[in-house]
Scaffold this motif. Structure first.
Motif, PDB file in Angstrom:
ATOM      1  N   VAL A  65      86.234  57.598  47.099  1.00  0.00           N
ATOM      2  CA  VAL A  65      84.906  57.638  47.258  1.00  0.00           C
ATOM      3  C   VAL A  65      84.414  57.076  48.836  1.00  0.00           C
ATOM      4  O   VAL A  65      83.716  56.090  48.928  1.00  0.00           O
ATOM      5  CB  VAL A  65      84.092  56.889  46.376  1.00  0.00           C
ATOM      6  N   PRO A  66      85.202  57.520  49.986  1.00  0.00           N
ATOM      7  CA  PRO A  66      84.834  57.045  51.065  1.00  0.00           C
ATOM      8  C   PRO A  66      83.303  57.586  51.616  1.00  0.00           C
ATOM      9  O   PRO A  66      83.020  58.353  51.012  1.00  0.00           O
ATOM     10  CB  PRO A  66      85.787  57.810  52.123  1.00  0.00           C
ATOM     11  N   GLU A  67      82.690  56.535  52.339  1.00  0.00           N
ATOM     12  CA  GLU A  67      81.428  56.787  52.598  1.00  0.00           C
ATOM     13  C   GLU A  67      80.923  57.885  53.182  1.00  0.00           C
ATOM     14  O   GLU A  67      79.951  58.545  52.906  1.00  0.00           O
ATOM     15  CB  GLU A  67      80.951  55.349  53.605  1.00  0.00           C
ATOM     16  N   VAL A  68      81.744  58.757  53.911  1.00  0.00           N
ATOM     17  CA  VAL A  68      81.110  59.720  54.774  1.00  0.00           C
ATOM     18  C   VAL A  68      81.329  60.840  53.657  1.00  0.00           C
ATOM     19  O   VAL A  68      80.411  61.862  54.045  1.00  0.00           O
ATOM     20  CB  VAL A  68      82.308  60.132  55.877  1.00  0.00           C
ATOM     21  N   LEU A  69      82.156  60.725  52.804  1.00  0.00           N
ATOM     22  CA  LEU A  69      82.330  62.152  52.039  1.00  0.00           C
ATOM     23  C   LEU A  69      81.008  61.937  50.896  1.00  0.00           C
ATOM     24  O   LEU A  69      80.590  62.905  50.577  1.00  0.00           O
ATOM     25  CB  LEU A  69      83.476  61.934  51.141  1.00  0.00           C
ATOM     26  N   VAL A  70      80.524  60.780  50.510  1.00  0.00           N
ATOM     27  CA  VAL A  70      79.535  60.720  49.906  1.00  0.00           C
ATOM     28  C   VAL A  70      78.262  61.245  50.270  1.00  0.00           C
ATOM     29  O   VAL A  70      77.423  61.942  49.632  1.00  0.00           O
ATOM     30  CB  VAL A  70      79.226  59.059  49.520  1.00  0.00           C
ATOM     31  N   SER A  71      77.918  61.030  51.657  1.00  0.00           N
ATOM     32  CA  SER A  71      76.705  61.635  52.170  1.00  0.00           C
ATOM     33  C   SER A  71      77.064  63.167  52.454  1.00  0.00           C
ATOM     34  O   SER A  71      76.027  63.834  51.975  1.00  0.00           O
ATOM     35  CB  SER A  71      76.677  60.883  53.577  1.00  0.00           C
ATOM     36  N   LEU A  72      78.266  63.721  52.670  1.00  0.00           N
ATOM     37  CA  LEU A  72      78.647  64.877  52.854  1.00  0.00           C
ATOM     38  C   LEU A  72      78.187  65.716  51.478  1.00  0.00           C
ATOM     39  O   LEU A  72      77.802  66.769  51.304  1.00  0.00           O
ATOM     40  CB  LEU A  72      80.071  65.392  53.239  1.00  0.00           C
ATOM     41  N   HIS A  73      78.685  64.941  50.408  1.00  0.00           N
ATOM     42  CA  HIS A  73      78.473  65.555  48.861  1.00  0.00           C
ATOM     43  C   HIS A  73      76.995  65.488  48.729  1.00  0.00           C
ATOM     44  O   HIS A  73      76.452  66.514  47.939  1.00  0.00           O
ATOM     45  CB  HIS A  73      79.354  64.535  47.789  1.00  0.00           C
ATOM     46  N   VAL A  74      76.098  64.539  49.087  1.00  0.00           N
ATOM     47  CA  VAL A  74      74.655  64.675  48.752  1.00  0.00           C
ATOM     48  C   VAL A  74      74.155  65.819  49.570  1.00  0.00           C
ATOM     49  O   VAL A  74      73.436  66.531  49.032  1.00  0.00           O
ATOM     50  CB  VAL A  74      73.907  63.475  49.320  1.00  0.00           C
ATOM     51  N   LEU A  75      74.577  66.182  50.756  1.00  0.00           N
ATOM     52  CA  LEU A  75      74.296  67.375  51.654  1.00  0.00           C
ATOM     53  C   LEU A  75      74.584  68.681  50.706  1.00  0.00           C
ATOM     54  O   LEU A  75      73.959  69.523  50.622  1.00  0.00           O
ATOM     55  CB  LEU A  75      74.946  67.403  53.039  1.00  0.00           C
TER      56      LEU A  75
END
Length: 308
Positions: A262-272
């Protein structure tokens, strides 16, 4: 042409652009909210509606990093931007003549939604980022994204009753899909609530095993995919294939996100990606129905004369 007339003409001519902008803004602010979370900036502004007691904007503070303050303050400021865009949608709907009730109502939903989100956001801060308030905050955002897509669609439609462009069973399947999508999004917020990105180091986590919640989330995704395959037996329009592509990309991103810790950048991309799935699902819904420009005529010439 007077100044008021020029303003009215501007609002009406840009009505569709405002509607598209509110779709982007409602989805985008969910992404910026995720950035607040993964950077641990959820309590960068520990009070509400002020950032700190006595100051609306960030101030030097020995216990709160400046970066966290400005990340959280920036997200709050974006709420105002979304509110302005929603307000422009309302004004455009009001000044568009003949005034269309459905367009006006859908525009008002966006504006009222921004106010509700501001209040829920305040409650989230005042409760110390309680996981259930964060879940509610996100779910409202996704609901507003869906309604914003309906707003865009309504501008190209008439005001007659909705008529199906596809077989009735397909619409029933889409209703089930919408319910499953809601459950899928909610389960995703639970995974985050139990995961490492609390928004602040002191925030209590949801006391359920992350792997269990991730499995529930994945199971709902497979159910959604199954329904999507079933929909493909009835229609294979551009809207359908767009949704298929977006869902597959989001599913793949979710798996990579889980496997890589769960790296930070992928969390935001997943929300997108979640916002993109909502937009694509709502677009499939709107493409399956149509509203004509029918005008209800009086029953008789006498009634027409009496109304004149």
């Amino acid at each position: 042409m007077s100044g008021v007339s020029k303003l009215t003409a501007f609002l009406v001519s840009w009505q569709r652009a405002f509607a598209i902008a509110v779709v982007i803004a409602q989805a985008g602010i969910a992404v910026t909210g995720s950035i607040v979370r993964v950077t641990g900036s959820g309590l960068g502004c520990p009070t509400w509606p002020q950032c700190f007691e006595g100051s609306v904007t960030p101030v030097d503070h020995p216990e709160v990093a400046t970066l966290h303050q400005w990340v959280e303050f920036g997200n709050r400021t974006l709420t105002g931007v979304v509110g302005v865009i929603a307000g422009l949608c309302v004004l455009a709907a009001w000044f568009h003549l003949p005034r269309r009730r459905r367009v006006l109502v859908l525009s008002l939903v966006q504006l009222v939604g921004v106010v509700v989100q501001a209040v829920v956001g305040g409650i989230t801060v005042l409760t110390g980022l309680a996981w259930y308030t964060v879940s509610i905050h996100f779910m409202i955002s996704m609901a507003l994204v869906w309604m914003a897509v309906l707003l865009v669609s309504s501008l190209a439609e008439g005001d007659g009753p909705a008529r199906l462009k596809v077989p009735a069973p397909l619409m029933k399947l889409q209703v089930v899909m919408a319910v499953v999508l809601g459950a899928l999004l909610l389960a995703g917020t639970w995974v985050t609530a139990a995961g490492p990105h609390a928004g602040d180091a002191s925030t209590p986590r949801l006391g359920v095993d992350v792997a269990t919640l991730a499995q529930v989330h994945a199971d709902l995704l497979f159910l959604f995919l199954g329904l999507l395959i079933a929909v493909g037996f009835f229609t294979r329009t551009r809207a359908y294939w767009t949704l298929v592509g977006v869902v597959l990309a989001q599913g793949a991103l979710g798996m990579v996100q889980y496997w890589t810790g769960v790296p930070e950048v992928l969390v935001s991309l997943h929300v997108l990606g979640a916002g993109a799935v909502v937009i694509a699902t709502a677009a499939l819904w709107t493409s399956s129905r149509e509203r004509t420009h029918e005008v209800e005529l009086p029953a008789s010439g006498d009634q027409a004369l009496s109304k004149a």
